[in-house]
Design a protein around this motif. Structure first.
Motif, mmCIF file in Angstrom:
data_model
loop_
_atom_site.group_PDB
_atom_site.id
_atom_site.type_symbol
_atom_site.label_atom_id
_atom_site.label_comp_id
_atom_site.label_asym_id
_atom_site.label_seq_id
_atom_site.Cartn_x
_atom_site.Cartn_y
_atom_site.Cartn_z
ATOM 1 N N VAL A 1 0.852 -1.189 0.000
ATOM 2 C CA VAL A 1 0.000 0.000 0.000
ATOM 3 C C VAL A 1 0.887 1.237 0.000
ATOM 4 O O VAL A 1 1.882 1.302 0.729
ATOM 5 C CB VAL A 1 -0.918 0.008 1.247
ATOM 6 C CG1 VAL A 1 -1.749 1.286 1.304
ATOM 7 C CG2 VAL A 1 -1.818 -1.222 1.255
ATOM 8 N N THR A 2 0.544 2.220 -0.816
ATOM 9 C CA THR A 2 1.224 3.512 -0.803
ATOM 10 C C THR A 2 0.396 4.495 0.012
ATOM 11 O O THR A 2 -0.802 4.655 -0.242
ATOM 12 C CB THR A 2 1.422 4.054 -2.221
ATOM 13 O OG1 THR A 2 2.198 3.111 -2.981
ATOM 14 C CG2 THR A 2 2.150 5.386 -2.202
ATOM 15 N N ARG A 3 1.021 5.129 0.988
ATOM 16 C CA ARG A 3 0.330 6.118 1.809
ATOM 17 C C ARG A 3 0.972 7.485 1.624
ATOM 18 O O ARG A 3 2.178 7.597 1.389
ATOM 19 C CB ARG A 3 0.388 5.741 3.295
ATOM 20 C CG ARG A 3 -0.455 4.550 3.669
ATOM 21 C CD ARG A 3 -0.543 4.373 5.175
ATOM 22 N NE ARG A 3 -1.222 3.126 5.511
ATOM 23 C CZ ARG A 3 -0.896 2.333 6.521
ATOM 24 N NH1 ARG A 3 0.100 2.674 7.320
ATOM 25 N NH2 ARG A 3 -1.573 1.228 6.752
ATOM 26 N N ASN B 1 5.553 13.037 1.901
ATOM 27 C CA ASN B 1 4.989 12.180 2.942
ATOM 28 C C ASN B 1 4.609 10.807 2.398
ATOM 29 O O ASN B 1 3.968 10.017 3.082
ATOM 30 C CB ASN B 1 3.758 12.845 3.576
ATOM 31 C CG ASN B 1 3.414 12.270 4.941
ATOM 32 O OD1 ASN B 1 4.289 11.986 5.749
ATOM 33 N ND2 ASN B 1 2.128 12.102 5.198
ATOM 34 N N VAL B 2 5.045 10.485 1.175
ATOM 35 C CA VAL B 2 4.794 9.168 0.597
ATOM 36 C C VAL B 2 5.671 8.134 1.294
ATOM 37 O O VAL B 2 6.858 8.354 1.527
ATOM 38 C CB VAL B 2 5.070 9.168 -0.919
ATOM 39 C CG1 VAL B 2 5.192 7.742 -1.456
ATOM 40 C CG2 VAL B 2 3.963 9.889 -1.664
ATOM 41 N N THR C 1 10.279 4.238 4.004
ATOM 42 C CA THR C 1 10.147 5.682 3.848
ATOM 43 C C THR C 1 11.339 6.190 3.035
ATOM 44 O O THR C 1 12.484 6.079 3.481
ATOM 45 C CB THR C 1 10.122 6.381 5.223
ATOM 46 O OG1 THR C 1 9.105 5.783 6.037
ATOM 47 C CG2 THR C 1 9.852 7.866 5.079
ATOM 48 N N PRO C 2 11.111 6.732 1.828
ATOM 49 C CA PRO C 2 12.235 7.205 1.014
ATOM 50 C C PRO C 2 12.992 8.353 1.689
ATOM 51 O O PRO C 2 12.427 9.109 2.501
ATOM 52 C CB PRO C 2 11.558 7.690 -0.276
ATOM 53 C CG PRO C 2 10.248 6.968 -0.317
ATOM 54 C CD PRO C 2 9.832 6.843 1.113
ATOM 55 N N SER D 1 4.674 7.938 9.580
ATOM 56 C CA SER D 1 3.848 8.042 10.799
ATOM 57 C C SER D 1 3.472 9.514 11.002
ATOM 58 O O SER D 1 3.531 10.053 12.108
ATOM 59 C CB SER D 1 4.584 7.488 12.018
ATOM 60 O OG SER D 1 4.822 6.119 11.896
ATOM 61 N N TYR D 2 3.105 10.140 9.902
ATOM 62 C CA TYR D 2 2.932 11.590 9.837
ATOM 63 C C TYR D 2 1.803 11.907 8.867
ATOM 64 O O TYR D 2 1.699 11.241 7.839
ATOM 65 C CB TYR D 2 4.253 12.209 9.358
ATOM 66 C CG TYR D 2 4.334 13.702 9.450
ATOM 67 C CD1 TYR D 2 4.668 14.330 10.641
ATOM 68 C CD2 TYR D 2 4.057 14.500 8.343
ATOM 69 C CE1 TYR D 2 4.738 15.707 10.734
ATOM 70 C CE2 TYR D 2 4.120 15.879 8.422
ATOM 71 C CZ TYR D 2 4.462 16.467 9.622
ATOM 72 O OH TYR D 2 4.535 17.835 9.715
#
Length: 265
Positions: free
Chosen positions: A127-129, A134-135, A159-160, A166-167
């Motif tokens: 899943v991409t959030r 913030n990706v 997280t790249p 978590s933001y």
């Protein structure tokens, strides 16, 4: 309150050991083993349930009387989804490394009549959030909509570099369903390349807890309560393995009101 950052104790064997007692809480346990080919690790679950996660490497696994054969395969936590193995309470397990192996042992109180179960890569689609910086990319291992466990919730996130995770800040420290659930949480952090670092802040609304930590490759952070955002520095991707558990196996979080506008930006 115990130190919220747990450094690895070495490079071989059980290098991380977090228990409810050492963390000063009730539910979540987390161990990390680094094994050489041919070495084994085993355990008894007792009154707890366990999720083994092959962070890197391959190993032969058994749980109770069942042989699960060779699991794992990726040689970096940044290379696709992991293999995992769920083991219920009142059982035994064993893993023998076939390559260099990094094995996470996630635990929480057990219950019910659940069965040992292999969780193959891709069981739950990635899943991409978020958007923009913030990706982040989520590999669910044991999400709440998977009803094969009593307490454990387990997930990986990539997280790249230069992004947050978590933001906007959220918390889950109140047993106040349907608004919010109480869940303790650990983060096992890895960096790519490994000499990098990132940041994590754990804080409450009243700032009675407010700790900002530089996180390095192999660190574990504890979230007993409060908001807990992460930031990956430019040039270094951040991986973390989350373990959550509480009185109910539900992930219902509350966003920090002053930052919720970011969800609409």
């Amino acid at each position: 309150m115990p130190n919220l950052k747990v450094k690895p104790s070495g490079t071989h064997g059980r290098v991380t050991h977090v228990t409810p007692e050492s963390a000063g809480w009730t539910y979540v346990g987390f161990d990390l083993h680094r094994l050489k080919p041919g070495e084994s690790v085993s355990g008894e679950t007792g009154d707890r349930e366990v999720c083994l996660v092959w962070v890197t490497g391959k190993g032969k696994a058994s749980a109770g009387t069942k042989d699960f054969g060779t699991l794992g395969g990726r040689m970096s936590p940044f290379e696709g989804a992991p293999h995992a193995l769920y083991i219920p309470m009142e059982s035994t397990w064993s893993v023998t490394a076939e390559t260099d192996l990094e094995l996470a042992v996630c635990s929480a109180p057990g219950g019910g009549t659940y069965q040992a179960k292999e969780i193959s890569p891709g069981t739950h689609p990635q899943v991409t959030r978020g958007k923009g910086t913030n990706v982040r990319y989520v590999n669910n291992i044991m999400p709440e909509d998977d009803s094969s466990a009593h307490s454990l919730l387990v997930v990986e996130v990539i997280t790249p570099g230069g992004h947050t995770s978590s933001y906007p800040p959220h918390k889950h420290d109140q047993d106040d369903l349907p608004n919010e659930s109480f869940l303790e949480e650990t983060y096992y952090h890895r960096l790519n390349p490994p000499q990098g670092f990132g940041f994590q802040r754990v804080y409450t609304d009243d700032r009675s807890l407010d700790e900002a930590m530089a996180i390095e490759d192999g660190d574990v952070t504890l979230v007993p309560k409060g908001y807990h955002p992460c930031a990956a520095t430019h040039g270094y991707d951040l991986y973390y393995l989350n373990v959550m558990a509480g009185p109910k196996r539900i992930w219902k979080f509350h966003n920090a009101p002053e930052h919720e506008w970011l969800l609409k930006a």
